[in-house]
Scaffold this motif. Sequence first.
Motif, PDB file in Angstrom:
ATOM      1  N   VAL A 156      -1.518   9.782   2.746  1.00  0.00           N
ATOM      2  CA  VAL A 156      -2.315   9.257   1.638  1.00  0.00           C
ATOM      3  C   VAL A 156      -3.320  10.285   1.137  1.00  0.00           C
ATOM      4  N   PRO A 160       0.815  -1.224   0.000  1.00  0.00           N
ATOM      5  CA  PRO A 160       0.000   0.000   0.000  1.00  0.00           C
ATOM      6  C   PRO A 160       0.844   1.268   0.000  1.00  0.00           C
ATOM      7  N   GLN A 164      -6.488   3.430   5.162  1.00  0.00           N
ATOM      8  CA  GLN A 164      -6.151   4.540   4.267  1.00  0.00           C
ATOM      9  C   GLN A 164      -7.355   4.952   3.428  1.00  0.00           C
ATOM     10  N   LYS A 216      -4.280   1.038  -1.449  1.00  0.00           N
ATOM     11  CA  LYS A 216      -4.431   1.612  -0.122  1.00  0.00           C
ATOM     12  C   LYS A 216      -5.015   0.558   0.810  1.00  0.00           C
TER      13      LYS A 216
END
Length: 76
Positions: free
Chosen positions: A10, A5, A47, A43
């Motif tokens: 993020v 990820p 996230q 992700k």
Amino acid sequence: MQMAPMKGDVVEDVAVFLQQRAQALEAQESARIALDPGVGFGKTVEQNFSVLSAPGALRFARLPLLVGWSQIFFGQ
């Protein structure tokens, strides 16, 4: 995709990427643009929820935000 990820902030990374792509499309005079933060792509679950809980960070240039869930399996 969740095996490696994204790292870092993020929300900021997704926002910057979408803003750059939107600007490129607007420069080409594309008529219809919607922003999709890519739930489930690269992700973790946490996230993804971070991105979804910060829609203000993804709203720029008055473009609509489109959120589509991919095939995400919870459990088996």
